[in-house]
Design a protein around this motif. Structure first.
Motif, PDB file in Angstrom:
ATOM      1  N   ASP A 188      12.389  -1.571  -1.769  1.00 46.61           N
ATOM      2  CA  ASP A 188      11.836  -2.443  -0.729  1.00 46.61           C
ATOM      3  C   ASP A 188      10.717  -3.272  -1.360  1.00 46.61           C
ATOM      4  O   ASP A 188       9.641  -2.738  -1.668  1.00 46.61           O
ATOM      5  CB  ASP A 188      11.311  -1.560   0.413  1.00 46.61           C
ATOM      6  N   ILE A 189      10.987  -4.540  -1.571  1.00 46.29           N
ATOM      7  CA  ILE A 189      10.049  -5.382  -2.319  1.00 46.29           C
ATOM      8  C   ILE A 189       9.112  -6.067  -1.330  1.00 46.29           C
ATOM      9  O   ILE A 189       9.540  -6.880  -0.510  1.00 46.29           O
ATOM     10  CB  ILE A 189      10.834  -6.390  -3.184  1.00 46.29           C
ATOM     11  N   LYS A 190       7.849  -5.743  -1.417  1.00 48.79           N
ATOM     12  CA  LYS A 190       6.875  -6.140  -0.405  1.00 48.79           C
ATOM     13  C   LYS A 190       6.129  -7.422  -0.759  1.00 48.79           C
ATOM     14  O   LYS A 190       5.092  -7.703  -0.171  1.00 48.79           O
ATOM     15  CB  LYS A 190       5.847  -5.016  -0.197  1.00 48.79           C
ATOM     16  N   VAL A 191       6.641  -8.165  -1.717  1.00 48.28           N
ATOM     17  CA  VAL A 191       5.932  -9.376  -2.141  1.00 48.28           C
ATOM     18  C   VAL A 191       6.977 -10.454  -2.439  1.00 48.28           C
ATOM     19  O   VAL A 191       8.060 -10.134  -2.953  1.00 48.28           O
ATOM     20  CB  VAL A 191       5.034  -9.050  -3.366  1.00 48.28           C
ATOM     21  N   LYS A 266      14.262   5.453  -0.563  1.00 45.26           N
ATOM     22  CA  LYS A 266      13.647   4.135  -0.673  1.00 45.26           C
ATOM     23  C   LYS A 266      12.402   4.148  -1.565  1.00 45.26           C
ATOM     24  O   LYS A 266      11.543   5.022  -1.425  1.00 45.26           O
ATOM     25  CB  LYS A 266      13.246   3.660   0.723  1.00 45.26           C
ATOM     26  N   ILE A 267      12.313   3.180  -2.463  1.00 46.60           N
ATOM     27  CA  ILE A 267      11.141   3.000  -3.315  1.00 46.60           C
ATOM     28  C   ILE A 267      10.488   1.689  -2.913  1.00 46.60           C
ATOM     29  O   ILE A 267      11.170   0.657  -2.819  1.00 46.60           O
ATOM     30  CB  ILE A 267      11.543   2.893  -4.812  1.00 46.60           C
ATOM     31  N   VAL A 268       9.189   1.710  -2.658  1.00 52.42           N
ATOM     32  CA  VAL A 268       8.475   0.486  -2.280  1.00 52.42           C
ATOM     33  C   VAL A 268       7.880  -0.161  -3.536  1.00 52.42           C
ATOM     34  O   VAL A 268       7.284   0.527  -4.366  1.00 52.42           O
ATOM     35  CB  VAL A 268       7.367   0.815  -1.249  1.00 52.42           C
ATOM     36  N   ILE A 269       8.093  -1.453  -3.660  1.00 53.98           N
ATOM     37  CA  ILE A 269       7.527  -2.192  -4.807  1.00 53.98           C
ATOM     38  C   ILE A 269       6.442  -3.132  -4.291  1.00 53.98           C
ATOM     39  O   ILE A 269       6.690  -3.967  -3.412  1.00 53.98           O
ATOM     40  CB  ILE A 269       8.618  -2.971  -5.556  1.00 53.98           C
ATOM     41  N   THR A 270       5.253  -2.999  -4.852  1.00 51.24           N
ATOM     42  CA  THR A 270       4.103  -3.775  -4.374  1.00 51.24           C
ATOM     43  C   THR A 270       3.696  -4.833  -5.399  1.00 51.24           C
ATOM     44  O   THR A 270       4.171  -4.830  -6.547  1.00 51.24           O
ATOM     45  CB  THR A 270       2.896  -2.840  -4.158  1.00 51.24           C
ATOM     46  N   ARG A 271       2.776  -5.658  -4.966  1.00 57.56           N
ATOM     47  CA  ARG A 271       2.213  -6.681  -5.864  1.00 57.56           C
ATOM     48  C   ARG A 271       1.604  -6.024  -7.115  1.00 57.56           C
ATOM     49  O   ARG A 271       1.738  -6.526  -8.225  1.00 57.56           O
ATOM     50  CB  ARG A 271       1.137  -7.465  -5.091  1.00 57.56           C
ATOM     51  N   ASP A 272       0.960  -4.882  -6.916  1.00 62.01           N
ATOM     52  CA  ASP A 272       0.335  -4.188  -8.051  1.00 62.01           C
ATOM     53  C   ASP A 272       1.376  -3.724  -9.067  1.00 62.01           C
ATOM     54  O   ASP A 272       1.150  -3.777 -10.277  1.00 62.01           O
ATOM     55  CB  ASP A 272      -0.450  -2.958  -7.565  1.00 62.01           C
TER      56      ASP A 272
END
Ligand code: F3S
Length: 399
Positions: A188-191, A266-272
């Motif tokens: 899940d790409i949050k950016v 699910k793996i969350v991908i953040t800006r960091d």
């Protein structure tokens, strides 16, 4: 494995030595992967073309196959070679290497392979349709063909791809089977992601996560609302390099995604996460960069046109390679892009790239927009790397 009568004949030598050897390779492969049968392929892309990687033993194998009457049965193109076939002197290639590389190309050509040395064959006619079974070997191209075109290919080695070309068959296992194409993990790409650079970084983040997984999961990437051809080729190269992925799905972007629901894990991908990955590929400042390269994977015509636009009337101050396929270069010639780029002092390195050319020790640090090129620049050639967005890479050459 269950073979047809024709495949049995190939194995028994009725079609000559090269066909027999090719079928032996495929049966051995199929047995290892427990394939029940062969499947007919319509297109092949053969890697293992650079003499730098093949060496004498690889060249001997190719000459033996060509000498044994090996002829391809389907449309077959080649991955990049170790030099620009028409202009190797300008790249500073050693004449002894050039002679051996030419023998490699000649052996492939004798077998009926189109000597277009490129990792983006889908840009110039080796372009399979949705559902077509193919046997490709360049990892970025396999990932693009499976994911973006919806064709079906395992990641072949050079010999197994050549064997598929000569027989028109490949063992039916892995991504040739419907059930192996299901996504198994959601990212899940949050950016927002935009540009070849950012898609390459995303591929590294997902790939790093997948790297230690066995078997490899099939990622389902949520949160990417759109992507261009160039962005998808960058993602395909990166996710294959860092994670060994040969297939991904992006809902609303890739053709099979709508057939599936997002997997629960699910793996969350953040800006960091993205910033950390980008930083890990930047180990030098601009002052240390002495080599610039764009075109990993090989540039599209739109990318060459953009470079020409950015370089018009300017002068580069560092070695700058533009790597693309021969057909794209020919169009660039006729459009005047080549003249503009060469007048600026950049060099076309057609048929090859900054990874497969024999350039170890020639440079200190590479600037590129390609996360894949960064990986191999370090691993194969020992260069430091600077990963930048596409336009910034061109600017870097002017500093
Ligand atoms: Fe193509 Fe060379 Fe990159 S083969 S994907 S340009 S490493």
């Amino acid at each position: 494995m269950k073979l047809t009568a024709e495949e049995q004949d190939m194995l028994q030598g009725a079609y000559g030595r090269a066909v027999q050897k090719a079928m032996q390779i495929l049966v051995a492969l199929g047995t290892i992967y427990e394939a029940e049968a062969m499947v007919a392929v319509s297109s092949v892309q053969v890697a293992g073309v650079s003499y730098d990687n093949l060496g004498e033993a690889g060249l001997e194998f190719l000459e033996e196959m060509a000498g044994g009457g090996g002829k391809v049965r389907v449309l077959t193109t080649l991955n990049p070679a170790g030099m620009d076939i028409e202009n190797w002197q300008a790249m500073g290639i050693d004449p002894v290497f050039a002679a051996q590389q030419q023998r490699v190309i000649d052996a492939f050509t004798r077998m009926g392979i189109i000597p277009t040395c490129s990792c983006t064959p889908y840009l110039f006619g080796n372009t399979p349709l949705f559902g077509e079974h193919i046997a490709w070997s360049e990892s970025s191209a396999v990932c693009y063909a499976n994911s973006v075109l919806g064709a079906r290919s395992n990641r072949e080695g050079g010999p197994s791809a050549l064997a598929a070309a000569i027989t028109g068959r490949t063992p039916c296992y892995g991504f040739h089977l419907e059930q192996k194409r299901y996504p198994t993990i959601t990212f899940d790409i949050k950016v927002p992601i935009s540009g070849t650079y950012a898609f390459g970084v995303l591929g590294k983040v997902v790939g790093d996560w997948m790297e230690s997984c066995s078997p490899k999961p099939v990622p389902y990437l949520m949160g990417v609302s759109s992507a261009s051809l160039e962005e998808l080729k960058s993602l395909s190269a990166s996710i294959a390099t860092y994670g060994g992925a040969a297939l991904f799905h992006i809902p609303g972007v890739t053709p099979e995604a709508s057939c599936f629901s997002p997997p629960e894990e699910k793996i969350v991908i953040t800006r960091d996460d993205l910033a950390r990955a980008a930083e890990s590929l930047n180990d030098v400042g601009e002052e240390q960069v002495d080599f610039i390269s764009l075109g990993c994977p090989h540039l599209s015509l739109r990318e060459v046109a953009r470079i020409a636009e950015l370089l018009a009337g300017r002068r580069v101050r560092k070695t700058f390679w533009i790597t693309t396929s021969r057909p794209v270069k020919r169009i660039a010639d006729s459009m005047g892009y080549t003249r503009v780029i060469e007048e600026a002092g950049a060099i076309f390195a057609v048929d090859t790239c900054c990874v497969v050319a024999p350039i170890k020790g020639r440079f200190r640090a590479l600037a590129t927009d390609s996360a894949k090129a960064c990986f191999y620049a370090t691993a194969k050639n020992g260069f430091k790397t600077r990963l930048l967005p596409f336009d910034r890479v061109v600017e870097e050459a002017l500093l």
